[in-house]
Every structure is written in structure tokens, then in C-alpha cells.
Scaffold this motif. Structure first.
Motif, PDB file in Angstrom:
ATOM      1  N   LEU A  25      -1.481  15.206  -9.506  1.00 50.96           N
ATOM      2  CA  LEU A  25      -0.987  14.997  -8.132  1.00 50.96           C
ATOM      3  C   LEU A  25      -1.897  14.034  -7.366  1.00 50.96           C
ATOM      4  N   ASP A  26      -3.212  14.203  -7.535  1.00 54.74           N
ATOM      5  CA  ASP A  26      -4.158  13.327  -6.845  1.00 54.74           C
ATOM      6  C   ASP A  26      -4.022  11.882  -7.343  1.00 54.74           C
ATOM      7  N   GLN A  27      -3.796  11.728  -8.633  1.00 54.81           N
ATOM      8  CA  GLN A  27      -3.619  10.377  -9.173  1.00 54.81           C
ATOM      9  C   GLN A  27      -2.338   9.742  -8.640  1.00 54.81           C
ATOM     10  N   LYS A  28      -1.273  10.534  -8.553  1.00 55.86           N
ATOM     11  CA  LYS A  28      -0.015  10.033  -7.988  1.00 55.86           C
ATOM     12  C   LYS A  28      -0.220   9.644  -6.529  1.00 55.86           C
ATOM     13  N   GLU A  29      -0.919  10.492  -5.793  1.00 63.40           N
ATOM     14  CA  GLU A  29      -1.181  10.213  -4.373  1.00 63.40           C
ATOM     15  C   GLU A  29      -2.068   8.970  -4.236  1.00 63.40           C
ATOM     16  N   ALA A  30      -3.044   8.808  -5.113  1.00 62.92           N
ATOM     17  CA  ALA A  30      -3.917   7.633  -5.073  1.00 62.92           C
ATOM     18  C   ALA A  30      -3.114   6.379  -5.361  1.00 62.92           C
ATOM     19  N   PHE A  35      -0.501   1.645  -3.362  1.00 58.84           N
ATOM     20  CA  PHE A  35       0.720   0.884  -3.185  1.00 58.84           C
ATOM     21  C   PHE A  35       0.961   0.608  -1.698  1.00 58.84           C
ATOM     22  N   LEU A  36       0.811   1.654  -0.858  1.00 55.48           N
ATOM     23  CA  LEU A  36       0.986   1.474   0.599  1.00 55.48           C
ATOM     24  C   LEU A  36      -0.055   0.499   1.149  1.00 55.48           C
ATOM     25  N   PHE A  37      -1.302   0.611   0.672  1.00 56.72           N
ATOM     26  CA  PHE A  37      -2.360  -0.291   1.124  1.00 56.72           C
ATOM     27  C   PHE A  37      -2.010  -1.734   0.765  1.00 56.72           C
ATOM     28  N   LEU A  38      -1.499  -1.957  -0.458  1.00 50.99           N
ATOM     29  CA  LEU A  38      -1.093  -3.300  -0.872  1.00 50.99           C
ATOM     30  C   LEU A  38       0.068  -3.815  -0.016  1.00 50.99           C
ATOM     31  N   ILE A  39       1.038  -2.950   0.228  1.00 46.30           N
ATOM     32  CA  ILE A  39       2.191  -3.335   1.062  1.00 46.30           C
ATOM     33  C   ILE A  39       1.711  -3.733   2.460  1.00 46.30           C
ATOM     34  N   PHE A  40       0.876  -2.881   3.067  1.00 43.43           N
ATOM     35  CA  PHE A  40       0.355  -3.184   4.404  1.00 43.43           C
ATOM     36  C   PHE A  40      -0.520  -4.445   4.382  1.00 43.43           C
ATOM     37  N   GLY A  41      -1.325  -4.623   3.352  1.00 41.77           N
ATOM     38  CA  GLY A  41      -2.177  -5.809   3.231  1.00 41.77           C
ATOM     39  C   GLY A  41      -1.361  -7.076   3.106  1.00 41.77           C
ATOM     40  N   ILE A  42      -0.351  -7.051   2.243  1.00 47.48           N
ATOM     41  CA  ILE A  42       0.521  -8.220   2.063  1.00 47.48           C
ATOM     42  C   ILE A  42       1.290  -8.495   3.350  1.00 47.48           C
ATOM     43  N   THR A  43       1.793  -7.445   3.991  1.00 45.19           N
ATOM     44  CA  THR A  43       2.516  -7.602   5.255  1.00 45.19           C
ATOM     45  C   THR A  43       1.597  -8.214   6.319  1.00 45.19           C
ATOM     46  N   ALA A  44       0.362  -7.723   6.400  1.00 44.28           N
ATOM     47  CA  ALA A  44      -0.598  -8.263   7.374  1.00 44.28           C
ATOM     48  C   ALA A  44      -0.915  -9.718   7.064  1.00 44.28           C
ATOM     49  N   PHE A  45      -1.066 -10.050   5.788  1.00 43.51           N
ATOM     50  CA  PHE A  45      -1.363 -11.423   5.394  1.00 43.51           C
ATOM     51  C   PHE A  45      -0.208 -12.352   5.744  1.00 43.51           C
ATOM     52  N   ILE A  46       1.009 -11.945   5.414  1.00 41.26           N
ATOM     53  CA  ILE A  46       2.196 -12.752   5.737  1.00 41.26           C
ATOM     54  C   ILE A  46       2.354 -12.874   7.246  1.00 41.26           C
TER      55      ILE A  46
END
Length: 181
Positions: A25-30, A35-46
Motif C-alpha cells: 500500500l505504501d509503495q502504491k501511495e508513493a 505521479f501527482l508530483f510529476l503532473i503538478f511539476g509538468i503543469t507548473a513548468f508549462i
């Protein structure tokens, strides 16, 4: 004791199973957090890129255009095309100020050209008047010279007449004395 050992093994197995499930469960959550961090990072970059593009179009490009216009004006080119921008921000204010400045400079130069033309016209008129005065002075000088010559001729004629009159008078006195004697 054997039941305790069995119970202990059971608990160990259950704890191991719970621990393995928690790790999964912890690995899935990580993974989901990554994934959310990458999405937010890419969104912030764009978003940053879009903001930079918008800022360039709204601030940098107009300032570059105003700078090019200022360079042209500094080189004496007042025929640059300026459009009075209706923007309400500082860039619009700067653009309108440049527009007004160029209009006033153009007006000043037109007034200077008109003044130069007027001065040229006045200088031509003064030259014509001076030429007329000089011509009149030359004519007056010639007339005075002619009058002086005529007066000299009259004086010489008067002297000659006086001399002749004196001779005639002497001759008349001689004749008168000869006749009386």
C-alpha cells in the motif's frame, strides 16, 4: 506451551502479512504521490512557459519596439511610425509619451523650417532693398559728379568772361583816353 508457540507463529505470520500488505500500500501511495508530483511539476513548468510567453508579448515586445523607435529618433529619424497605444498599463503610458514627444518634435521642426524660410525671404528682401539703395547712391554720386563738373565749367566760363570783360573795360578806357586826348 505448544499452543503459545502456535499462536505466536500465527501472530508472526499475520504481522508479516500485514506488514507486507502495508508495504505494498505504501509503495502504491508513493507511486501515486510521485505521479501527482510529476503532473503538478509538468503543469507548473508549462504554466511558467505560458506566463513567460504572455509577459513577452505584453511587456517585452512592446518595450523592444519602443527601444527601436527611440534609437531611430536619436539618429534623427522623426518619420518613424508610432501608434498611440490605448493600453492602460505602464507600457501604454510610455508608448503614448513617445508618441506625444515625436509629434511635438515634428511640430518644432516644422516651425523651425518655417522660421528659416521666413528668414531667407526677409534676407532676400533686405538684399533687394540694399541693392536698390546702392544703385540709388551710385546714381546720386554720378549726378553730383556731373553737377560738380558743370559748376566747374560755369566757374571757368565766368572767369573767362570776367577776364574778357576786364579787357573790354581796359580797351574802352584806352579808347576813351585816346578820344579825350
Amino acid at each position: 506451551w505448544s499452543s503459545d508457540v502456535c499462536s505466536s507463529d500465527l501472530l508472526d505470520n499475520k504481522a508479516q502479512k500485514d506488514s507486507d500488505e502495508q508495504i505494498v500500500l505504501d509503495q502504491k501511495e508513493a507511486k501515486s504521490s510521485l505521479f501527482l508530483f510529476l503532473i503538478f511539476g509538468i503543469t507548473a513548468f508549462i504554466s511558467s512557459i505560458i506566463i513567460v510567453i504572455i509577459m513577452n508579448r505584453t511587456i517585452a515586445y512592446p518595450l523592444i519596439a519602443i527601444t527601436k523607435t527611440a534609437t531611430q529618433i536619436s539618429m534623427g529619424n522623426l518619420k518613424v511610425e508610432l501608434i498611440a497605444d490605448e493600453r492602460k498599463d505602464e507600457v501604454g503610458l510610455l508608448n503614448r509619451a513617445f508618441y506625444k514627444m515625436v509629434q511635438k518634435l515634428r511640430g518644432s521642426i516644422e516651425e523651425i523650417i518655417e522660421g528659416i524660410n521666413l528668414l531667407g525671404s526677409s534676407a532676400s528682401e533686405i538684399l533687394a532693398s540694399t541693392t536698390q539703395v546702392a544703385s540709388g547712391s551710385a546714381e546720386t554720386s554720378t549726378a553730383i559728379a556731373e553737377t560738380t563738373t558743370t559748376v566747374e565749367e560755369v566757374r571757368q566760363a565766368a572767369q573767362l568772361s570776367n577776364q574778357k570783360a576786364s579787357r573790354v573795360s581796359e580797351n574802352a578806357q584806352q579808347v576813351s583816353q585816346v578820344t579825350l586826348s
